[in-house]
Design a protein around this motif. Sequence first.
Motif, short mmCIF file in Angstrom:
data_model
loop_
_atom_site.label_atom_id
_atom_site.label_comp_id
_atom_site.label_asym_id
_atom_site.label_seq_id
_atom_site.Cartn_x
_atom_site.Cartn_y
_atom_site.Cartn_z
N ASN A 101 0.84 -1.20 0.00
CA ASN A 101 0.00 0.00 0.00
C ASN A 101 0.87 1.25 0.00
OD1 ASN A 101 0.99 0.12 2.58
ND2 ASN A 101 -0.99 -0.17 3.60
N GLU A 102 0.25 2.40 0.24
CA GLU A 102 1.00 3.67 0.16
C GLU A 102 2.05 3.79 1.25
OE1 GLU A 102 -2.80 4.28 2.50
OE2 GLU A 102 -2.21 3.37 0.58
N ASP A 103 1.95 3.02 2.32
CA ASP A 103 2.95 3.04 3.39
C ASP A 103 4.02 1.97 3.21
OD1 ASP A 103 1.71 5.16 4.72
OD2 ASP A 103 0.32 3.79 5.73
N GLY A 104 3.98 1.25 2.11
CA GLY A 104 4.98 0.21 1.88
C GLY A 104 4.68 -1.10 2.59
N LEU A 105 3.50 -1.24 3.16
CA LEU A 105 3.15 -2.44 3.92
C LEU A 105 2.68 -3.52 2.95
CD1 LEU A 105 2.94 -3.07 7.03
CD2 LEU A 105 0.47 -2.85 6.72
N THR A 106 3.29 -4.73 3.04
CA THR A 106 2.92 -5.86 2.19
C THR A 106 1.99 -6.79 2.95
OG1 THR A 106 4.79 -7.21 2.92
CG2 THR A 106 5.18 -5.72 1.06
N ALA A 107 1.46 -7.78 2.21
CA ALA A 107 0.59 -8.77 2.86
C ALA A 107 1.36 -9.58 3.90
CB ALA A 107 -0.03 -9.69 1.81
N LEU A 108 2.65 -9.83 3.67
CA LEU A 108 3.45 -10.57 4.64
C LEU A 108 3.64 -9.76 5.92
CD1 LEU A 108 5.01 -13.14 5.20
CD2 LEU A 108 7.03 -12.08 4.17
N HIS A 109 3.83 -8.47 5.80
CA HIS A 109 3.86 -7.62 6.99
C HIS A 109 2.57 -7.78 7.80
CE1 HIS A 109 7.11 -5.29 4.93
NE2 HIS A 109 7.48 -5.02 6.15
N GLN A 110 1.44 -7.72 7.10
CA GLN A 110 0.16 -7.78 7.78
C GLN A 110 -0.03 -9.12 8.49
OE1 GLN A 110 -2.05 -5.01 7.74
NE2 GLN A 110 -2.85 -6.20 9.45
N ILE A 113 1.92 -9.18 11.70
CA ILE A 113 1.30 -8.37 12.74
C ILE A 113 0.13 -9.11 13.37
CG2 ILE A 113 0.01 -6.23 13.16
CD1 ILE A 113 1.69 -4.95 10.91
N ASP A 114 -0.68 -9.78 12.52
CA ASP A 114 -1.91 -10.43 12.99
C ASP A 114 -1.69 -11.88 13.42
OD1 ASP A 114 -3.30 -8.09 12.42
OD2 ASP A 114 -3.71 -8.72 10.36
N ASP A 115 -0.44 -12.41 13.29
CA ASP A 115 -0.10 -13.78 13.69
C ASP A 115 -0.87 -14.81 12.87
OD1 ASP A 115 1.22 -15.76 15.03
OD2 ASP A 115 0.01 -15.66 16.85
N MET A 119 -1.21 -18.15 6.52
CA MET A 119 -1.21 -17.16 5.44
C MET A 119 0.21 -16.74 5.10
SD MET A 119 -3.10 -15.36 3.38
CE MET A 119 -4.74 -15.36 4.09
N ALA A 120 1.06 -16.53 6.12
CA ALA A 120 2.46 -16.16 5.87
C ALA A 120 3.18 -17.27 5.13
CB ALA A 120 3.16 -15.88 7.20
N GLN A 121 2.90 -18.54 5.50
CA GLN A 121 3.53 -19.66 4.80
C GLN A 121 3.12 -19.68 3.33
OE1 GLN A 121 5.60 -21.99 6.33
NE2 GLN A 121 5.93 -22.93 4.31
N GLN A 122 1.86 -19.42 3.06
CA GLN A 122 1.37 -19.42 1.67
C GLN A 122 2.01 -18.29 0.87
OE1 GLN A 122 -2.90 -20.27 0.75
NE2 GLN A 122 -2.94 -18.14 0.02
N LEU A 123 2.14 -17.11 1.46
CA LEU A 123 2.75 -15.98 0.76
C LEU A 123 4.23 -16.24 0.48
CD1 LEU A 123 1.09 -13.06 2.75
CD2 LEU A 123 0.69 -13.61 0.34
N LEU A 124 4.94 -16.84 1.46
CA LEU A 124 6.35 -17.13 1.25
C LEU A 124 6.54 -18.17 0.15
CD1 LEU A 124 7.59 -17.18 4.97
CD2 LEU A 124 8.20 -15.51 3.21
N CYS A 147 5.82 -7.91 18.07
CA CYS A 147 4.58 -8.48 18.60
C CYS A 147 4.83 -9.75 19.42
CB CYS A 147 3.63 -8.80 17.45
SG CYS A 147 3.13 -7.35 16.50
N GLY A 148 6.05 -10.29 19.37
CA GLY A 148 6.36 -11.48 20.16
C GLY A 148 5.77 -12.76 19.60
N HIS A 149 5.63 -12.84 18.28
CA HIS A 149 5.09 -14.05 17.65
C HIS A 149 6.24 -15.00 17.38
CE1 HIS A 149 1.43 -11.90 17.62
NE2 HIS A 149 1.63 -11.21 16.50
N LEU A 150 6.46 -15.94 18.30
CA LEU A 150 7.62 -16.81 18.24
C LEU A 150 7.63 -17.68 16.99
CD1 LEU A 150 10.16 -18.04 19.50
CD2 LEU A 150 8.67 -19.54 20.87
#
Length: 490
Positions: A101-110, A113-115, A119-124, A147-150
């Motif tokens: 988006n306009e702030d440079g945030l990608t779907a992987l960033h999101q 953040i949301d743990d 979804m992160a595995q699928q994007l990678l 966020c402490g998402h180990l």
Amino acid sequence: MAEHLELLAEMPMVGRMSTQERLKHAQKRRAQQVKMWAQAEKEAHGKKGRREQPWKEVSGLGPRKQVLFPPSVALLEAAARNDLEEVRQFLSSGVSPNLANEDGLTALHQCCIDDFQEMAQQLLEAGADVNARDSEGWTPLHAAATCGHLHLVELLISRDADLLAVNTDGNMPYDLCEDEQTLDCLETAMANRGITQDSIEEARAVPELCMLNDLQSLLHAGANLSDPLDHGATLLHIAAANGFSEVAALLLEQGASLSAKDQDGWEPLHAAAYWGQVHLVELLVAHGADLNGKSLVDETPLDVCGDEEVRAKLLELKHKQDALLRAQGRQRSLLRRRTSSAGSRGKVVRRVSLTHRTNLYRKEHAQEAIVWQQSPLTSPEPLEDEDRQTDAELRLQPPELSPAESGAPEGLARDKAHHTLAELKRQRAAAKLHRPAPEGPETFEPGLPVDTETSQPDCGFRTPGDPPLLKLTAPSEEAPVEKRPCCLLM
């Protein structure tokens, strides 16, 4: 419904109505208002139907969609909802997983953040950049560590995420991690990769080194270092916001403007204060940055500062600067006063000096006049003997004068000094014997000036003209005269 002017014209009449009459009048006006509103709605629907009819006849289709979202927004929205199927459809249709988006945030960033681990595995797996950066230099590992998402941290590390990535605040992922297990995972991974403290410091210095190299290139090209860049910010704004001391020092050395404003009216000191760069605040103020500079909304650097340490430093610098300005103002005012009075100061001193010398001459001659006025018959015997002895010594032993001091005026001055001394001796002796001072036609108090124009001493007899010793002028200016006996003292 009645017009506004009609309602105003009715107001005096309504004021004279009774309560019931006013209620009936209000109901009548309300009915007129509803009727006119219904008629306006009917006319509006008729016009809308006439506009849509030709389009339906030509296209033969139903109403089409008027709002379309770009793929980046649609992908991010689906990832934020954790809709695996919709994200899979987007990716299979050719949508890039690195859209931001306009702030440079990608779907992987999101997802970090949301743990959302799946979804992160699928994007990678679809080729998402594990080290993608947003507008503030944050990577997905920064987001997961904060966020402490180990599990997400372990996933990103397994995908070779950069452990030394530095954001715009100069922080690495482990700097932002507060969860103990997640921090232990990051430190273990750093140790396994052989990362040392030296390599950490080198990684922190990389952004500033890159900007220094770019700045050297601009200097060789002869570019203007105060030209505005994105959002009107200059290179000094960027260096101040990022805390690049060496870059800022080089820019200031090359004459970069401290008063340049971006589109918000911020000066470089505003940026340093807002981003908490205390060293840059001190550097800019030391080079003359304005602590009272205001933005477009009248905000000073102190107003936009949120860091307590930087705020305390700004207040300290402001107090020092105000004290320095007050001291300089006092020095300038003192200099102006000295300059304005310099033309008359010397004259005043010279006038005072002349007056002082004249008063001294008057006192000396007044005392000498008292000596000439006193009679030896009224003086006590011891004093008369002493004075005669002194006079006899002067007659028998004339003073030995050097050639330079043998002039008549100076000899006369010594003679006057002798009589003055004798008079002082006589006064001290009279005070000891408690005897009144000798009375004559006119008595003078010792030490008071004598007016030569209005008063003259009464000596037993007078010679033509004023006696030489009563002339109130400097002894050096008197012409040599022949001594004549007066008052039987010589």
